[in-house]
Scaffold this active site. Sequence first.
Site, PDB file in Angstrom:
ATOM      1  N   TYR A 164      43.290  54.300  39.741  1.00 36.85           N
ATOM      2  CA  TYR A 164      42.556  55.149  38.787  1.00 36.85           C
ATOM      3  C   TYR A 164      42.456  56.591  39.304  1.00 36.85           C
ATOM      4  O   TYR A 164      42.715  57.543  38.567  1.00 36.85           O
ATOM      5  CB  TYR A 164      41.168  54.546  38.580  1.00 36.85           C
ATOM      6  N   LYS A 168      44.043  59.980  37.626  1.00 35.68           N
ATOM      7  CA  LYS A 168      43.221  61.110  37.190  1.00 35.68           C
ATOM      8  C   LYS A 168      43.569  62.384  37.963  1.00 35.68           C
ATOM      9  O   LYS A 168      43.511  63.490  37.411  1.00 35.68           O
ATOM     10  CB  LYS A 168      41.736  60.771  37.326  1.00 35.68           C
TER      11      LYS A 168
HETATM   12  P1  NAP Z   1      36.016  52.718  27.186  1.00 31.22           P
HETATM   13  O1  NAP Z   1      34.623  52.533  26.707  1.00 31.22           O
HETATM   14  O2  NAP Z   1      36.676  51.626  27.955  1.00 31.22           O
HETATM   15  O3  NAP Z   1      36.923  53.133  25.920  1.00 31.22           O
HETATM   16  C1  NAP Z   1      38.308  53.392  26.075  1.00 31.22           C
HETATM   17  C2  NAP Z   1      38.992  53.295  24.716  1.00 31.22           C
HETATM   18  O4  NAP Z   1      40.409  53.517  24.934  1.00 31.22           O
HETATM   19  C3  NAP Z   1      38.853  51.911  24.095  1.00 31.22           C
HETATM   20  O5  NAP Z   1      38.634  52.013  22.697  1.00 31.22           O
HETATM   21  C4  NAP Z   1      40.197  51.275  24.407  1.00 31.22           C
HETATM   22  O6  NAP Z   1      40.578  50.251  23.500  1.00 31.22           O
HETATM   23  C5  NAP Z   1      41.123  52.482  24.277  1.00 31.22           C
HETATM   24  N1  NAP Z   1      42.413  52.210  24.901  1.00 31.22           N
HETATM   25  C6  NAP Z   1      42.667  51.467  26.007  1.00 31.22           C
HETATM   26  N2  NAP Z   1      43.984  51.405  26.226  1.00 31.22           N
HETATM   27  C7  NAP Z   1      44.584  52.126  25.244  1.00 31.22           C
HETATM   28  C8  NAP Z   1      45.927  52.435  24.922  1.00 31.22           C
HETATM   29  N3  NAP Z   1      46.949  51.959  25.661  1.00 31.22           N
HETATM   30  N4  NAP Z   1      46.205  53.197  23.841  1.00 31.22           N
HETATM   31  C9  NAP Z   1      45.190  53.641  23.063  1.00 31.22           C
HETATM   32  N5  NAP Z   1      43.893  53.391  23.318  1.00 31.22           N
HETATM   33  C10 NAP Z   1      43.587  52.646  24.390  1.00 31.22           C
HETATM   34  O7  NAP Z   1      36.134  54.001  28.141  1.00 31.22           O
HETATM   35  P2  NAP Z   1      35.176  55.288  28.262  1.00 31.22           P
HETATM   36  O8  NAP Z   1      34.148  55.007  29.259  1.00 31.22           O
HETATM   37  O9  NAP Z   1      34.798  55.768  26.917  1.00 31.22           O
HETATM   38  O10 NAP Z   1      36.201  56.322  28.944  1.00 31.22           O
HETATM   39  C11 NAP Z   1      36.959  57.230  28.179  1.00 31.22           C
HETATM   40  C12 NAP Z   1      37.734  58.129  29.130  1.00 31.22           C
HETATM   41  O11 NAP Z   1      36.823  58.781  30.011  1.00 31.22           O
HETATM   42  C13 NAP Z   1      38.723  57.379  30.020  1.00 31.22           C
HETATM   43  O12 NAP Z   1      39.881  58.165  30.212  1.00 31.22           O
HETATM   44  C14 NAP Z   1      37.965  57.242  31.320  1.00 31.22           C
HETATM   45  O13 NAP Z   1      38.827  57.114  32.423  1.00 31.22           O
HETATM   46  C15 NAP Z   1      37.202  58.547  31.342  1.00 31.22           C
HETATM   47  N6  NAP Z   1      36.021  58.509  32.192  1.00 31.22           N
HETATM   48  C16 NAP Z   1      34.969  57.696  31.890  1.00 31.22           C
HETATM   49  C17 NAP Z   1      33.859  57.704  32.728  1.00 31.22           C
HETATM   50  C18 NAP Z   1      32.644  56.853  32.448  1.00 31.22           C
HETATM   51  O14 NAP Z   1      31.743  56.854  33.286  1.00 31.22           O
HETATM   52  N7  NAP Z   1      32.567  56.133  31.359  1.00 31.22           N
HETATM   53  C19 NAP Z   1      33.842  58.503  33.862  1.00 31.22           C
HETATM   54  C20 NAP Z   1      34.914  59.314  34.139  1.00 31.22           C
HETATM   55  C21 NAP Z   1      36.001  59.314  33.287  1.00 31.22           C
HETATM   56  P3  NAP Z   1      40.023  48.742  23.758  1.00 31.22           P
HETATM   57  O15 NAP Z   1      38.663  48.700  23.156  1.00 31.22           O
HETATM   58  O16 NAP Z   1      41.019  47.870  23.051  1.00 31.22           O
HETATM   59  O17 NAP Z   1      40.013  48.520  25.245  1.00 31.22           O
END
Ligand code: NAP
Length: 256
Positions: A164, A168
């Site tokens: 990861y 990133k």
């Molecule tokens: P999340 O709740 O897991 O949501 C991710 C979304 O992306 C889900 O709807 C997922 O679909 C979709 N997805 C997964 N694989 C995909 C693909 N191959 N093509 C298209 N869509 C896809 O994640 P989040 O927490 O909102 O995070 C969003 C972004 O922020 C990510 O890039 C993550 O790395 C980054 N981020 C998050 C955090 C945090 O604390 N939450 C911190 C730093 C960075 P499914 O529902 O089918 O899985």
Amino acid sequence: MPNQTTSRITCDLTGKVAIVTGAGRGLGRAIAETLAAAAAKVACVDVNADGLAEVTGAIQSAGGTAEAFACDVTDSRRVGEVVNEVVKKWGGLHILVNNAGITRDSLIMRMKDDQWDSVIAINLRGTFLFTRAAARPMMKGRTGRIINIASVAGLMGNPGQTNYSASKAGVIGLTRTVARELAARNVTVNAIAPGFIATEMTDALGEDILTGVKKQIPLGRLGDPQDIADAVLFLASDAAGFITGQVLTVDGGLTG
Ligand code: NAP
């Protein structure tokens, strides 16, 4: 149904067309709703059909414009199709938010090839594919905003997240280079590095770990998806027109 988004900054994106990947839930949903509430037309991209139906329904019920595009961000052909369909439907593309991302955590000694490959494919290749496809209409239109959702893990590393954090850090390198390549056509490219934000991704860490995490965050709480959506809204707005190649960290002081 009222729009669940309550942005704390006011920006007018009337006439702008946006693509948000991973819009089906979590940060992507908050970002899509926030851009739509600012009057952008939003193409919501995800592999999750139910999530897509929910977010587009919520935006439309709130009076906004959104359409669902089922798409795996690692599928080069489909990514090209989505960008073409969006441009054909709404006459251009002005904002791209590369947000889709996954974690498949494991210590390096135990990390399986497919854990590495899937995280790099979705987080980094997906960002590359959508950025490359979006660059053409943006350059043609002489305007654009590309906003890549990275992570503090890409800046400082995090045990158990070799895949990861590498993905990133790659997104950050991609951001800095593409910013230089597209600047002459008035297309800005920036990254946001969220810290720990309350979504299903962080829920998966469990109560004990999250309690420990909060103690390390100077502001004493996890971020809210709206904290990230508001940062995206700012970078997408005219107010951010002289900012490119930057990483905006939104982490409650964790890396400060
Ligand atoms: P999340 O709740 O897991 O949501 C991710 C979304 O992306 C889900 O709807 C997922 O679909 C979709 N997805 C997964 N694989 C995909 C693909 N191959 N093509 C298209 N869509 C896809 O994640 P989040 O927490 O909102 O995070 C969003 C972004 O922020 C990510 O890039 C993550 O790395 C980054 N981020 C998050 C955090 C945090 O604390 N939450 C911190 C730093 C960075 P499914 O529902 O089918 O899985």
